[in-house]
Design an enzyme around this catalytic site. Sequence first.
Site, PDB file in Angstrom:
ATOM      1  N   SER A 121     -40.638  17.069  58.247  1.00  0.00           N
ATOM      2  CA  SER A 121     -39.465  16.658  57.475  1.00  0.00           C
ATOM      3  C   SER A 121     -38.224  16.611  58.363  1.00  0.00           C
ATOM      4  O   SER A 121     -37.347  15.764  58.160  1.00  0.00           O
ATOM      5  CB  SER A 121     -39.246  17.619  56.305  1.00  0.00           C
ATOM      6  OG  SER A 121     -39.078  18.958  56.757  1.00  0.00           O
ATOM      7  N   SER A 122     -38.117  17.510  59.335  1.00  0.00           N
ATOM      8  CA  SER A 122     -36.924  17.533  60.183  1.00  0.00           C
ATOM      9  C   SER A 122     -36.834  16.286  61.045  1.00  0.00           C
ATOM     10  O   SER A 122     -35.762  15.687  61.176  1.00  0.00           O
ATOM     11  CB  SER A 122     -36.901  18.795  61.050  1.00  0.00           C
ATOM     12  OG  SER A 122     -38.026  18.846  61.905  1.00  0.00           O
ATOM     13  N   GLU A 149     -32.522  18.727  68.012  1.00  0.00           N
ATOM     14  CA  GLU A 149     -33.236  19.815  67.334  1.00  0.00           C
ATOM     15  C   GLU A 149     -33.282  21.060  68.205  1.00  0.00           C
ATOM     16  O   GLU A 149     -33.160  22.177  67.713  1.00  0.00           O
ATOM     17  CB  GLU A 149     -34.641  19.378  66.937  1.00  0.00           C
ATOM     18  CG  GLU A 149     -35.357  20.409  66.097  1.00  0.00           C
ATOM     19  CD  GLU A 149     -36.432  19.834  65.192  1.00  0.00           C
ATOM     20  OE1 GLU A 149     -37.152  20.638  64.581  1.00  0.00           O
ATOM     21  OE2 GLU A 149     -36.529  18.598  65.081  1.00  0.00           O
ATOM     22  N   ASP A 177     -43.181  14.718  67.051  1.00  0.00           N
ATOM     23  CA  ASP A 177     -42.706  14.433  65.702  1.00  0.00           C
ATOM     24  C   ASP A 177     -41.674  13.309  65.690  1.00  0.00           C
ATOM     25  O   ASP A 177     -41.736  12.389  64.872  1.00  0.00           O
ATOM     26  CB  ASP A 177     -42.116  15.690  65.076  1.00  0.00           C
ATOM     27  CG  ASP A 177     -43.147  16.770  64.838  1.00  0.00           C
ATOM     28  OD1 ASP A 177     -44.346  16.490  64.999  1.00  0.00           O
ATOM     29  OD2 ASP A 177     -42.750  17.900  64.509  1.00  0.00           O
ATOM     30  N   GLY A 228     -41.069  22.231  54.999  1.00  0.00           N
ATOM     31  CA  GLY A 228     -41.926  23.343  55.364  1.00  0.00           C
ATOM     32  C   GLY A 228     -43.403  23.100  55.178  1.00  0.00           C
ATOM     33  O   GLY A 228     -44.190  24.048  55.229  1.00  0.00           O
TER      34      GLY A 228
END
Length: 383
Positions: A128-129, A161, A173, A123
């Site tokens: 991070s994902s 995702e 990302d 977050g």
Amino acid sequence: MSRAGRVADAFRAVFGRACAGVWSAPGRVNLLGEHTDYNGGSVLPLALPLRTWAAAAPRADGLLRLHSALFPGEPVEVAAAGLAPGAVRGWAAYPAGVAWALRRAGYGTGGADVHVETDVPLGAGLSSSAALEVAVALALTGAVEREADRLVLARLVREAEHAFAGVPCGIMDQAAAACCTTGHVLHLRTRDLALRQVPFDPVAHGLRLLVVDTGVAHALRDGAYAARRAGCEAGARALGVRLLCDLDPGQLDGALGALDEPLRPLVRHVVTEEERVGRAVARLEAGDPRSVGGLLTAGHASLRDDFAVSCAELDLAVAAALRAGALGARMTGGGFGGSAVVLAEEAAAGRVGREVAAAFAAAGHRPPRVLPVEPGDGARRDL
């Protein structure tokens, strides 16, 4: 013992057998180019020293067992052949989605045991994902000795995702986690996935790049991110272009006059941000990273005022950094919390960190985390 060695030991403790290897992928910070990736624009991410590790070993029975050091307990278990969007909830939806996307693309990874650990704060706007998804993709393919192009993997895990986590993100990302290299920012043109490595070595120029984690967790699934994306798509339709970054900056003033008021600031941000990325690339290639600072600050003002994705803590971090003499600063990531990125002279970096911390204390906020970073490696096999 290396971190990869410790992750391998943890895998053995969880699953009672040795892993086939350990792979990792980094978090990222985006130097410039925010909310342009899903509008066909360009971005300039770099890999952080913070990483996510995935240890894996194949299984012959078709079961996918997923375990995370962040969520201790029994592994999440699901039949690999039965994976479908909605079948797995919580943190495990991310790696399960990766397995689903790989199977659909013909990689046939089958069943596997997977253990993951991370240094990337959740977050914080540091992706991070994507670090988790790319590390798991490398682990699942690597464990069965399958090679895959890094950009192909980035596209597959983005699909995961979208479908499994419900986040309509762009490609930045995942591409950053997969493709960044040490000493460079990744110039990714999202409309055609053309990429090149642009030299960026702040330390060599007497500079420091700082990431300020405000401690305000952002959540891109709460609808605000999707609403901005939908607004951009509506603006493109109203202007008769496929993507907002198809609009020439010289056409911007006329285009804004043709739009309803709610769409104008969204379009203005995207078009001007794309222009800022182009200017930043030219300055970095000319060996002048100091002059990029002003572009960062202008980008923050646009994200704050036009795109409306900043927050009080991010604004405070930027203002305090500039007050302490930073060359430039802006929020980074999707917004609504997370982190800011600051470019400062080496001599001013300590002062910037202290000023930001003091400003947060005076405002009654939790202490921020200030992390000096240098552009690092993308995804790799570590063991």
